[in-house]
Design a protein around this motif. Structure first.
Motif, PDB file in Angstrom:
ATOM      1  N   CYS A 142       0.833  -1.200   0.000  1.00 56.13           N
ATOM      2  CA  CYS A 142       0.000   0.000   0.000  1.00 56.13           C
ATOM      3  C   CYS A 142       0.870   1.253   0.000  1.00 56.13           C
ATOM      4  N   ASP A 143       0.768   2.023  -1.066  1.00 55.17           N
ATOM      5  CA  ASP A 143       1.504   3.285  -1.187  1.00 55.17           C
ATOM      6  C   ASP A 143       0.598   4.306  -1.862  1.00 55.17           C
ATOM      7  N   GLY A 144      -0.595   4.456  -1.292  1.00 54.73           N
ATOM      8  CA  GLY A 144      -1.597   5.343  -1.878  1.00 54.73           C
ATOM      9  C   GLY A 144      -1.900   6.520  -0.971  1.00 54.73           C
ATOM     10  N   ASP A 145      -3.154   6.931  -0.969  1.00 61.09           N
ATOM     11  CA  ASP A 145      -3.622   8.070  -0.189  1.00 61.09           C
ATOM     12  C   ASP A 145      -3.570   7.714   1.302  1.00 61.09           C
ATOM     13  N   ARG A 146      -2.802   8.461   2.078  1.00 64.32           N
ATOM     14  CA  ARG A 146      -2.673   8.158   3.509  1.00 64.32           C
ATOM     15  C   ARG A 146      -3.998   8.259   4.248  1.00 64.32           C
ATOM     16  N   LEU A 147      -4.885   9.114   3.779  1.00 60.92           N
ATOM     17  CA  LEU A 147      -6.176   9.253   4.441  1.00 60.92           C
ATOM     18  C   LEU A 147      -7.027   7.998   4.288  1.00 60.92           C
ATOM     19  N   GLU A 148      -6.672   7.140   3.339  1.00 64.06           N
ATOM     20  CA  GLU A 148      -7.440   5.923   3.088  1.00 64.06           C
ATOM     21  C   GLU A 148      -6.758   4.675   3.638  1.00 64.06           C
ATOM     22  N   CYS A 149      -5.692   4.849   4.421  1.00 60.69           N
ATOM     23  CA  CYS A 149      -4.885   3.695   4.816  1.00 60.69           C
ATOM     24  C   CYS A 149      -5.669   2.668   5.631  1.00 60.69           C
ATOM     25  N   LEU A 150      -6.596   3.106   6.467  1.00 57.11           N
ATOM     26  CA  LEU A 150      -7.380   2.147   7.244  1.00 57.11           C
ATOM     27  C   LEU A 150      -8.310   1.346   6.347  1.00 57.11           C
ATOM     28  N   ASP A 151      -8.810   1.959   5.288  1.00 55.95           N
ATOM     29  CA  ASP A 151      -9.629   1.237   4.312  1.00 55.95           C
ATOM     30  C   ASP A 151      -8.769   0.230   3.553  1.00 55.95           C
ATOM     31  N   TYR A 152      -7.524   0.631   3.242  1.00 55.34           N
ATOM     32  CA  TYR A 152      -6.613  -0.302   2.575  1.00 55.34           C
ATOM     33  C   TYR A 152      -6.352  -1.512   3.473  1.00 55.34           C
ATOM     34  N   LEU A 153      -6.216  -1.272   4.764  1.00 58.18           N
ATOM     35  CA  LEU A 153      -5.974  -2.365   5.687  1.00 58.18           C
ATOM     36  C   LEU A 153      -7.140  -3.345   5.677  1.00 58.18           C
ATOM     37  N   ALA A 154      -8.352  -2.818   5.733  1.00 50.51           N
ATOM     38  CA  ALA A 154      -9.528  -3.685   5.730  1.00 50.51           C
ATOM     39  C   ALA A 154      -9.597  -4.506   4.444  1.00 50.51           C
ATOM     40  N   GLU A 155      -9.325  -3.870   3.306  1.00 54.30           N
ATOM     41  CA  GLU A 155      -9.341  -4.592   2.040  1.00 54.30           C
ATOM     42  C   GLU A 155      -8.217  -5.629   1.990  1.00 54.30           C
ATOM     43  N   SER A 156      -7.060  -5.283   2.539  1.00 59.52           N
ATOM     44  CA  SER A 156      -5.924  -6.207   2.514  1.00 59.52           C
ATOM     45  C   SER A 156      -6.227  -7.465   3.312  1.00 59.52           C
ATOM     46  N   LEU A 157      -6.878  -7.327   4.447  1.00 56.70           N
ATOM     47  CA  LEU A 157      -7.230  -8.495   5.244  1.00 56.70           C
ATOM     48  C   LEU A 157      -8.162  -9.427   4.478  1.00 56.70           C
TER      49      LEU A 157
END
Length: 221
Positions: A142-157
Motif C-alpha cells: 500500500c503506497d496510496g492516499d494516507r487518508l485511506e490507509c485504514l480502508d486499505y488495511l480492511a481490504e488487505s485483510l
C-alpha cells in the motif's frame, strides 16, 4: 554531562550513518534509476532503495505468485516486487493516473519482465480493490492516499491468504508520526493505522526503519 552529551551525539551520528548505509546496501540498476528519474519529474517520491530491497525480500520469502500494489507510480516498487516474486507471478497494480502506469509499463519491459507479469488497472483504489478475489493474494503493498490507509488495511485483510503479508510505505511521514506537535489529518490517520495493526489479533506486525518507514504484518492462519 559534557562527556555524556558528546557520546549521545556520536551515537546519533553513527545511527544516521548506519541507516544511510543500510538503505543503500543493495545497488540499483539503470532501469530503476530511469524510473526514479521519471517519478522525480512527475513530482513523486519513490520508495527508497532499502524499502525496495525489503519488498523484494518479503515477496521472495512469501514465494509470492499474486501481489496487489496500491500506487503504481513509475514502477520503482513494482520492479522490486517482481524481482522477488515467482517467475510465473503476476503483479496487479492500481493507480488513478494511466500516464504514470504507461511509464511503469515501459520500466517493467526494460527490466526484462514479460507483459503478462503485470496487470495494470487505472482507477481509484477503493473502487478497484473490492473487485479483486478474496484470499487470492500473497502480498499487498500500500503506497496510496494516507487518508485511506485504514480502508486499505480492511481490504488487505480480505485479499490476503493466511500467511500473506501486507505492507504500508511512508508511515514515518518524515518524522511527523512521532512528533508531539499538532499534525494534519493524514498523520493522525497513520497513527490510527499503526495502532490498529499493532493491536490486531489477525496480524503479526513489524515496523521496519527503511526509507520513510515500512509497516509490515503477516496475516495469521
Amino acid at each position: 554531562m559534557r562527556q555524556l552529551r558528546g557520546q549521545e551525539r556520536a551515537i546519533t551520528g553513527n545511527r544516521q550513518t548506519s541507516w544511510a548505509f543500510a538503505d543503500a546496501f543493495v545497488a540499483e540498476d539503470d532501469v530503476l534509476r530511469w524510473a526514479r528519474d521519471r517519478a522525480r519529474e512527475a513530482g513523486l517520491r519513490s520508495v527508497s532503495p532499502g524499502t525496495g530491497a525489503a519488498l523484494r525480500l518479503l515477496a521472495a520469502t512469501a514465494d509470492a505468485k499474486a501481489v496487489a500494489e496500491i500506487g503504481t507510480g513509475t514502477g520503482v516498487s513494482g520492479i522490486h516486487l517482481l524481482q522477488g516474486m515467482r517467475p510465473d507471478g503476476v503483479l496487479t497494480t492500481v493507480d488513478p493516473d494511466p500516464e504514470l502506469q504507461q511509464l511503469a509499463r515501459q520500466a517493467f519491459r526494460d527490466a526484462g519482465f514479460a507483459a503478462n507479469r503485470a496487470r495494470f488497472i487505472p482507477g481509484h483504489a477503493l473502487e478497484v480493490l473490492p473487485r479483486l478475489a478474496d484470499g487470492g493474494y500473497d502480498l499487498v503493498f500500500c503506497d496510496g492516499d494516507r487518508l485511506e490507509c485504514l480502508d486499505y488495511l480492511a481490504e488487505s485483510l480480505r485479499l490476503l491468504r493466511p500467511g500473506g503479508v501486507v505492507c504500508f510505505e511512508g508511515v514515518f511521514a518524515d518524522g511527523r508520526t512521532v512528533e508531539s506537535a499538532a499534525q494534519p489529518a493524514e498523520v493522525l490517520r497513520l497513527r490510527e493505522l499503526l495502532r490498529a495493526v499493532r493491536e490486531s489479533r489477525e496480524l503479526l506486525p513489524a515496523l521496519l526503519p527503511v526509507g520513510d518507514g515500512l509497516l509490515c504484518a503477516v496475516r495469521r492462519g
